[in-house]
Write an enzyme that holds these catalytic residues in place. Structure first.
Site, PDB file in Angstrom:
ATOM      1  N   GLY A  38       0.812  -1.213   0.000  1.00 64.78           N
ATOM      2  CA  GLY A  38       0.000   0.000   0.000  1.00 64.78           C
ATOM      3  C   GLY A  38       0.838   1.252   0.000  1.00 64.78           C
ATOM      4  O   GLY A  38       1.776   1.390   0.782  1.00 64.78           O
ATOM      5  N   LEU A  95      -1.273   7.056   2.561  1.00 70.30           N
ATOM      6  CA  LEU A  95      -0.558   7.800   3.603  1.00 70.30           C
ATOM      7  C   LEU A  95       0.120   6.881   4.608  1.00 70.30           C
ATOM      8  O   LEU A  95       1.230   7.145   5.059  1.00 70.30           O
ATOM      9  CB  LEU A  95      -1.520   8.742   4.323  1.00 70.30           C
ATOM     10  CG  LEU A  95      -1.976   9.907   3.456  1.00 70.30           C
ATOM     11  CD1 LEU A  95      -3.018  10.736   4.176  1.00 70.30           C
ATOM     12  CD2 LEU A  95      -0.780  10.776   3.072  1.00 70.30           C
ATOM     13  N   SER A 125     -16.886  17.537   1.418  1.00 73.30           N
ATOM     14  CA  SER A 125     -16.216  17.431   2.710  1.00 73.30           C
ATOM     15  C   SER A 125     -16.917  18.152   3.858  1.00 73.30           C
ATOM     16  O   SER A 125     -17.559  19.185   3.672  1.00 73.30           O
ATOM     17  CB  SER A 125     -14.811  18.006   2.548  1.00 73.30           C
ATOM     18  OG  SER A 125     -14.219  18.239   3.793  1.00 73.30           O
ATOM     19  N   ARG A 155     -20.588  12.743  12.437  1.00 73.84           N
ATOM     20  CA  ARG A 155     -21.214  12.242  11.206  1.00 73.84           C
ATOM     21  C   ARG A 155     -22.366  11.276  11.452  1.00 73.84           C
ATOM     22  O   ARG A 155     -23.353  11.294  10.723  1.00 73.84           O
ATOM     23  CB  ARG A 155     -20.146  11.563  10.366  1.00 73.84           C
ATOM     24  CG  ARG A 155     -19.140  12.570   9.909  1.00 73.84           C
ATOM     25  CD  ARG A 155     -17.966  11.948   9.232  1.00 73.84           C
ATOM     26  NE  ARG A 155     -17.094  13.027   8.788  1.00 73.84           N
ATOM     27  CZ  ARG A 155     -15.921  12.847   8.216  1.00 73.84           C
ATOM     28  NH1 ARG A 155     -15.453  11.627   8.033  1.00 73.84           N
ATOM     29  NH2 ARG A 155     -15.199  13.878   7.839  1.00 73.84           N
ATOM     30  N   GLU A 211      -6.434   2.832   7.512  1.00 73.26           N
ATOM     31  CA  GLU A 211      -7.845   2.443   7.485  1.00 73.26           C
ATOM     32  C   GLU A 211      -8.012   0.923   7.575  1.00 73.26           C
ATOM     33  O   GLU A 211      -9.074   0.424   7.933  1.00 73.26           O
ATOM     34  CB  GLU A 211      -8.541   2.992   6.229  1.00 73.26           C
ATOM     35  CG  GLU A 211     -10.060   2.876   6.332  1.00 73.26           C
ATOM     36  CD  GLU A 211     -10.851   3.629   5.263  1.00 73.26           C
ATOM     37  OE1 GLU A 211     -10.299   4.579   4.674  1.00 73.26           O
ATOM     38  OE2 GLU A 211     -12.015   3.261   5.048  1.00 73.26           O
ATOM     39  N   ARG A 240     -15.947   7.579  13.456  1.00 72.51           N
ATOM     40  CA  ARG A 240     -14.722   8.375  13.344  1.00 72.51           C
ATOM     41  C   ARG A 240     -15.056   9.855  13.247  1.00 72.51           C
ATOM     42  O   ARG A 240     -15.987  10.242  12.554  1.00 72.51           O
ATOM     43  CB  ARG A 240     -13.951   7.947  12.095  1.00 72.51           C
ATOM     44  CG  ARG A 240     -12.802   8.878  11.770  1.00 72.51           C
ATOM     45  CD  ARG A 240     -11.924   8.347  10.659  1.00 72.51           C
ATOM     46  NE  ARG A 240     -12.506   8.445   9.337  1.00 72.51           N
ATOM     47  CZ  ARG A 240     -12.491   9.544   8.591  1.00 72.51           C
ATOM     48  NH1 ARG A 240     -11.970  10.675   9.048  1.00 72.51           N
ATOM     49  NH2 ARG A 240     -13.009   9.533   7.375  1.00 72.51           N
ATOM     50  N   SER A 255      -8.735  10.574  10.388  1.00 66.03           N
ATOM     51  CA  SER A 255      -8.241   9.392   9.687  1.00 66.03           C
ATOM     52  C   SER A 255      -6.856   9.653   9.105  1.00 66.03           C
ATOM     53  O   SER A 255      -5.943   8.831   9.235  1.00 66.03           O
ATOM     54  CB  SER A 255      -9.190   8.984   8.575  1.00 66.03           C
ATOM     55  OG  SER A 255      -8.559   8.011   7.784  1.00 66.03           O
TER      56      SER A 255
HETATM   57  C1  FAD Z   1     -13.594  11.394  -0.439  1.00 66.30           C
HETATM   58  C2  FAD Z   1     -12.883  11.168   0.862  1.00 66.30           C
HETATM   59  C3  FAD Z   1     -12.463  12.249   1.617  1.00 66.30           C
HETATM   60  C4  FAD Z   1     -11.796  12.057   2.827  1.00 66.30           C
HETATM   61  N1  FAD Z   1     -11.396  13.153   3.531  1.00 66.30           N
HETATM   62  C5  FAD Z   1     -10.719  12.961   4.694  1.00 66.30           C
HETATM   63  C6  FAD Z   1     -10.254  14.084   5.424  1.00 66.30           C
HETATM   64  O1  FAD Z   1     -10.421  15.246   5.033  1.00 66.30           O
HETATM   65  N2  FAD Z   1      -9.601  13.868   6.584  1.00 66.30           N
HETATM   66  C7  FAD Z   1      -9.361  12.600   7.044  1.00 66.30           C
HETATM   67  O2  FAD Z   1      -8.742  12.477   8.092  1.00 66.30           O
HETATM   68  N3  FAD Z   1      -9.773  11.523   6.350  1.00 66.30           N
HETATM   69  C8  FAD Z   1     -10.454  11.669   5.184  1.00 66.30           C
HETATM   70  N4  FAD Z   1     -10.870  10.569   4.483  1.00 66.30           N
HETATM   71  C9  FAD Z   1     -10.456   9.221   4.908  1.00 66.30           C
HETATM   72  C10 FAD Z   1      -9.025   8.941   4.469  1.00 66.30           C
HETATM   73  O3  FAD Z   1      -8.794   9.528   3.213  1.00 66.30           O
HETATM   74  C11 FAD Z   1      -8.692   7.468   4.351  1.00 66.30           C
HETATM   75  O4  FAD Z   1      -9.151   6.774   5.443  1.00 66.30           O
HETATM   76  C12 FAD Z   1      -7.182   7.279   4.235  1.00 66.30           C
HETATM   77  O5  FAD Z   1      -6.689   8.034   3.168  1.00 66.30           O
HETATM   78  C13 FAD Z   1      -6.780   5.838   4.091  1.00 66.30           C
HETATM   79  O6  FAD Z   1      -5.380   5.777   3.881  1.00 66.30           O
HETATM   80  P1  FAD Z   1      -4.600   4.414   3.878  1.00 66.30           P
HETATM   81  O7  FAD Z   1      -3.156   4.749   3.822  1.00 66.30           O
HETATM   82  O8  FAD Z   1      -5.049   3.567   5.013  1.00 66.30           O
HETATM   83  O9  FAD Z   1      -5.060   3.664   2.571  1.00 66.30           O
HETATM   84  P2  FAD Z   1      -5.236   4.132   1.039  1.00 66.30           P
HETATM   85  O10 FAD Z   1      -4.894   5.526   0.795  1.00 66.30           O
HETATM   86  O11 FAD Z   1      -6.574   3.654   0.633  1.00 66.30           O
HETATM   87  O12 FAD Z   1      -4.133   3.306   0.303  1.00 66.30           O
HETATM   88  C14 FAD Z   1      -4.209   1.932   0.139  1.00 66.30           C
HETATM   89  C15 FAD Z   1      -3.047   1.508  -0.703  1.00 66.30           C
HETATM   90  O13 FAD Z   1      -2.989   0.098  -0.725  1.00 66.30           O
HETATM   91  C16 FAD Z   1      -2.892  -0.363  -2.041  1.00 66.30           C
HETATM   92  N5  FAD Z   1      -3.515  -1.681  -2.070  1.00 66.30           N
HETATM   93  C17 FAD Z   1      -4.680  -2.058  -1.494  1.00 66.30           C
HETATM   94  N6  FAD Z   1      -4.877  -3.361  -1.683  1.00 66.30           N
HETATM   95  C18 FAD Z   1      -3.821  -3.826  -2.384  1.00 66.30           C
HETATM   96  C19 FAD Z   1      -3.461  -5.098  -2.894  1.00 66.30           C
HETATM   97  N7  FAD Z   1      -4.205  -6.171  -2.701  1.00 66.30           N
HETATM   98  N8  FAD Z   1      -2.306  -5.182  -3.595  1.00 66.30           N
HETATM   99  C20 FAD Z   1      -1.512  -4.094  -3.810  1.00 66.30           C
HETATM  100  N9  FAD Z   1      -1.817  -2.873  -3.325  1.00 66.30           N
HETATM  101  C21 FAD Z   1      -2.958  -2.753  -2.636  1.00 66.30           C
HETATM  102  C22 FAD Z   1      -3.553   0.689  -2.880  1.00 66.30           C
HETATM  103  O14 FAD Z   1      -3.080   0.644  -4.183  1.00 66.30           O
HETATM  104  C23 FAD Z   1      -3.118   1.948  -2.150  1.00 66.30           C
HETATM  105  O15 FAD Z   1      -1.837   2.334  -2.580  1.00 66.30           O
HETATM  106  C24 FAD Z   1     -11.559  10.751   3.287  1.00 66.30           C
HETATM  107  C25 FAD Z   1     -11.976   9.665   2.531  1.00 66.30           C
HETATM  108  C26 FAD Z   1     -12.647   9.859   1.335  1.00 66.30           C
HETATM  109  C27 FAD Z   1     -13.132   8.678   0.584  1.00 66.30           C
END
Ligand code: FAD
Ligand code: SF4
Ligand code: SF4
Ligand code: FES
Lengths: 646, 249
Positions: free
Chosen positions: A12, A15, A252, A299, A404, A414, A419
């Protein structure tokens, strides 16, 4: 412990994965980042509104302790308190780090960081970069990782899919099985530890605010391989998104943080254009019901109120399931500067400019509070022991999870802008513990027989070949839609046991239909269909975890609302009465007239309900089914009490 | 125009070295359809207009709201994101082709890794001492922040490169997006410490002097990034750097 450099596989590039990779490089170990797509295009770029840290830049009296309390209360006391507290105390340093690596955060007149308000708090605690904060954070962290790539410390495998963990004979994770999404070849990668930073599972519902890759398949595969999955039924429904046929695009919470107001026409039939309805003809339903928090209630609360206005009171705009989100009273320049990113999205998809006309919005599936069960260790003072190998460890040794994809920071609901914080916090925090884990291993991955890896590869190769050979009559993409419709219909804002029971049967039907899938593409170059069918399999399994957890949890907590079990808080109730009640109870029987009428009974109901249900849900895959059990939540710092926002 | 159906004509290619061919598809019309929703419809029923069963079309996408940059392709000959291309505002049949300035992987998918390699060449990052807690970042006026923010919205989609007459599959021209990133990092108080290395990188082969100033790049940028300003500014910065190199070295 091996003499060579430690090697960690991070799945992944959102972030969580990026911040962890940066930390690992800095500590002079090797890291391989695996991602479906270019890291820079990860789902985290969608985040709009901001990231929380109690820096108290506006001299409002905010503190990490307040941030901690708001988060715990927002999550209806289901989150593990020491972890959340540690996260909130680390938050200011995290924001400063992000600022140092060049994130274009909005600034004050003196050139310091600017903060805005968000839901579930009364403080201005959210740092932001316009309305594209997630994008800006991903870019800045991606740049840091690129810097290490340039130096040769990190290897990225973009366009690769993680299929499953390589487990040795003792069930310890020794590496990952990957598929090259271009050549479609399957191979294994050995590592001292594997981390799932794979994001959320919004695609289980098909239409949500999430990106298309968010199938949750990687975490689900860990569950199918024996990892425990926590609090699956807690799915956040965000109150404000644009309804649409393919995606429900988020508007948002920062829109309300910057002054946006939710309203519907007071009279059901009022068909006048919104701008010509005078204030007296408008029902600002959140402001009326929650004078203290107003439009910035958490929310879960806002989504329930919108649902009630639209479906119980039939007051949706022109009878449709929609309400207004109104920014038109703010100046255009201000809106462009602070919210330009979401204003553009609204304009592009609806043709209307939110600076001129109120937006029409409705709640949408947004975030999973649940995820892989992960562990932690405290230092005895309510903070986290940062070097502990238990931190962020799943129940499979050597397999870690964060962001997440884990379950422990947000409880039953949340808070906005928490997040991005939990993603970066877990990414940075878990590094040391993983190193300790590797140092403590008496047998290293180098001593594992190559057959272990060969077997894993063969397993997945034949699994994908079997899928390719499926020539039934069900189109997998259509089957996915049908699964989404079922989940959307019954496992959303309002949950009823009869409907949930029916949903479980309907998911079983989907599972039966899955056996008759037609793999519509069986070529062997850049073919996405077999992968998708495998992910669909995982989504079906995860939908069972979510639904069964929801069915079994007979209470109302945070985002999990079962009207049947609403404890009906008396309208004039003050949560401090509950603390008072607990104290009085220590000294013997509490008399009825110590509290206003009805309050004591309510508090007793509340207490009994917590005894039954203030527990984490744990799902384990046994006999081809999710088996549900419960375990205690660490509430050692603040006493759980009724939530109240008015 | 028949409102009940949507006609699409899609350029396909099975492998990087394979022949291209066109296929036509008809899908039911719905309100607010965009190009990606149409492609998803084809996945659910992969049959051409003439009734032939085919492999579903492949393409890249992720965010579906024009922030990830994945879904860039040529739509009716114009380079843009498929997720924000609404059917109601497109002439039919809608022509879909992969970008022409990047190697095709399959169908509408291309390999844009060159863009990320260029970011490495110009050191598009801020060098920091470490990720440990060493206090606040540099003070910066909100005006500079706003200037940087406008540049940092670049999602590496590649539209500006596709449209640029200087950028081709075979040469090594860096393109407007890269120059603009140099400006972004040179504007940051600590980022500017690598200013000279960055300028040296864009003064070499494929650098800023190859830009013909045709300015088509700025017209196609979906994020309205002030690319012409960036090119002019980096032009000035490199001129100064050249002088400095002469006198100092
Ligand atoms: C529209 C929207 C707005 C948001 N706004 C906010 C905000 O303002 N503030 C806040 O705090 N949170 C916000 N959130 C929530 C937050 O964006 C997410 O919870 C957070 O970005 C998740 O990050 P992550 O690093 O856990 O995973 P992600 O950013 O989802 O990254 C997952 C990574 O894993 C990779 N991956 C997944 N499965 C596989 C696999 N099987 N094989 C290879 N690669 C894989 C993907 O390619 C990706 O690179 C928002 C969410 C959405 C949908
Ligand atoms: S100004 Fe012209 S030559 Fe220069 S980058 Fe832009 S399109 Fe290409
Ligand atoms: S500058 Fe604009 S067109 Fe070029 S890659 Fe960035 S966002 Fe795309
Ligand atoms: S899918 Fe992200 S830009 Fe279109």
């Amino acid at each position: 412990m091996p003499k060579r450099k430690k090697k960690i596989i991070v799945i992944g590039g959102g972030l969580t994965g990026l911040s962890l990779a940066m930390k690992i490089c800095e500590r002079n170990a090797e890291v391989v980042i695996v991602s479906y797509q270019s890291l820079k295009r990860s789902h985290s770029v969608c985040a709009q509104g901001g990231i929380n840290a109690a820096i108290d830049a506006r001299n409002e009296g905010d503190s990490p302790e307040n941030h901690f309390y708001d988060t715990i209360k927002g999550g209806d006391f289901l989150a593990h308190q020491p972890l959340v507290r540690d996260m909130c105390y680390q938050a200011p340093a995290i924001i400063h780090l992000l600022d140092r690596i060049g994130v274009a955060f909005n600034r004050t007149g003196e050139g310091h960081l600017e903060f805005r308000r968000f839901g579930g708090t009364l403080y201005s605690r959210t740092a932001f970069a316009g309305a594209t904060t997630g994008q800006q954070l991903v870019y800045a962290l991606d740049e840091q990782v690129r810097r290490f790539q340039h130096d040769g410390a990190v290897k990225t495998l973009e366009w690769h899919e993680y299929l499953g963990a390589v487990l040795d004979s003792q069930g310890i994770c020794r590496g990952a099985v990957l598929q090259d999404l271009r050549t479609n070849t399957v191979f294994t990668l050995a590592g001292d530890a594997v981390v799932l930073a794979t994001g959320g599972p919004g695609q289980v519902y098909v239409r949500s605010t999430n990106s298309t890759v968010n199938t949750g398949a990687a975490a689900t595969m860990a569950y199918l391989q024996g990892a425990r999955y926590g609090n699956g039924e807690f799915i956040q429904i965000h109150p404000t998104a644009i309804p649409g046929p393919d995606k429900l695009r988020l508007m948002s919470e920062s829109a309300r943080g910057e002054g946006g107001r939710l309203w519907v026409p007071r009279n059901a039939g009022d068909a006048r254009p919104p701008k010509s309805i005078p204030d007296s003809g408008r029902n600002y339903f959140l402001e009326e019901k929650f004078p203290l928090f107003g439009n910035l209630v958490p929310r879960d609360v806002a989504s329930r109120e919108i649902h009630d206005i639209v479906y119980n009171q039939n007051l949706g705009i022109a009878g449709e399931p929609m309400v207004y989100l109104d920014l038109t009273h703010k100046s255009k320049d201000y809106l462009e500067d602070r919210l330009g990113g979401i204003i553009d999205i609204y304009k592009k998809f609806t043709g209307e400019d939110p600076k001129d006309v109120p937006m029409k919005i409705f709640p949408a599936v947004h975030y999973s509070m649940g995820g892989l069960w992960t562990d932690y260790e405290t230092d005895g003072n309510g903070m986290i022991e940062h070097g502990s190998p238990r931190n962020q460890a799943t129940s499979i040794p050597g397999l870690y999870a964060g962001g997440e994809a884990d379950y422990q920071y947000h409880g039953a609901n949340r808070l906005g802008a928490n997040s991005l914080l939990s993603c970066i916090y877990t990414g940075l925090m878990m590094c040391r513990g993983i190193f300790t884990y590797i140092e403590n291993q008496d047998k290293s991955v180098d001593d594992i027989p190559s057959t272990t890896f060969g077997d894993s590869r063969n397993h997945w190769e034949s699994r994908l070949n079997e899928i390719k050979a499926m020539k039934g009559s069900e189109n997998p993409y259509q089957l996915h839609r049908d699964l989404g419709d079922i989940m959307m219909g019954n496992v959303l804002i309002v949950r009823e046991n009869k409907k949930l029971e029916k949903t479980i049967r309907e998911i079983d039907d989907i599972k039966t239909r899955f056996k008759d899938v037609n793999c519509v593409d069986s070529t062997d170059w850049a073919n996405p269909t077999p992968s998708f069918i495998n992910q669909l399999y995982c989504m079906i399994e995860l939908s069972r975890v979510i639904t069964k957890g929801a069915l079994m949890r007979d209470e109302f907590r945070g985002a999990h609302y079962k009207p049947e079990f609403d404890l009906k808080q008396p309208s004039k109730f003050d949560p401090h009465e509950y603390i008072d009640y607990l104290e009085k109870k220590n000294y013997g029987e509490v008399s009825e007239d110590a509290f206003p009428e009805g309050h004591l009974e309510y508090m007793k109901r509340f207490e009994a309900n917590n005894d039954n249900w203030l527990k984490s849900t744990i799902a384990e895959y046994k006999n081809n089914k999710p088996e549900i059990s419960y375990e205690p939540v660490d509430t050692s710092i603040v006493t759980p009490r009724p939530r109240k926002y008015d | 125009m028949n409102k009940k159906i949507v006609k699409l004509k899609i350029k396909r290619q099975d492998k990087p070295d394979a022949q291209t061919y066109w296929q036509e598809f008809t899908i039911p019309y719905k309100e607010r359809l965009n190009v990606i929703a149409c492609l998803q419809d084809i996945q659910r029923n992969p049959t051409t207009q003439s009734g032939e069963s085919v492999n579903p079309v492949t393409w890249d996408c992720n965010c579906l709201e024009e922030v990830c940059g994945s879904c860039t392709m040529l739509i009716n000959g114009k380079v843009r994101q498929a997720c924000t291309a609404l059917i109601d505002s497109l002439e039919q049949p809608v022509l879909l082709e992969p970008m022409s300035k990047f190697p095709v992987v399959r169908d509408l998918q291309v390999d844009r890794s060159r863009m990320f390699e260029n970011l490495k060449k110009v050191k598009a990052w801020v060098e920091i001492d470490g990720t440990h807690d060493i206090g606040e970042g540099p003070i910066m006026s909100d005006k500079v922040r706003a200037q940087r923010y406008a540049l940092s919205e670049c999602m590496s989609c590649g539209c500006c490169l596709e449209a640029c007459p200087q950028f081709s599959l075979t040469n090594n021209f860096m393109g407007a997006a890269t120059f603009s990133q140099v400006r972004l990092f040179n504007l940051h108080p600590s980022g500017s410490m690598l200013k000279e290395e960055r300028l040296d990188a864009v003064m070499g082969e494929g650098g800023i002097t190859d830009c013909g100033n045709a300015q088509v790049c700025v017209e196609v940028c979906p994020k309205s990034i002030p690319l012409t300003e960036s090119i002019a500014d980096i032009g000035r910065q490199t001129t100064l750097q050249t002088l400095k190199n002469i006198f100092v070295k």
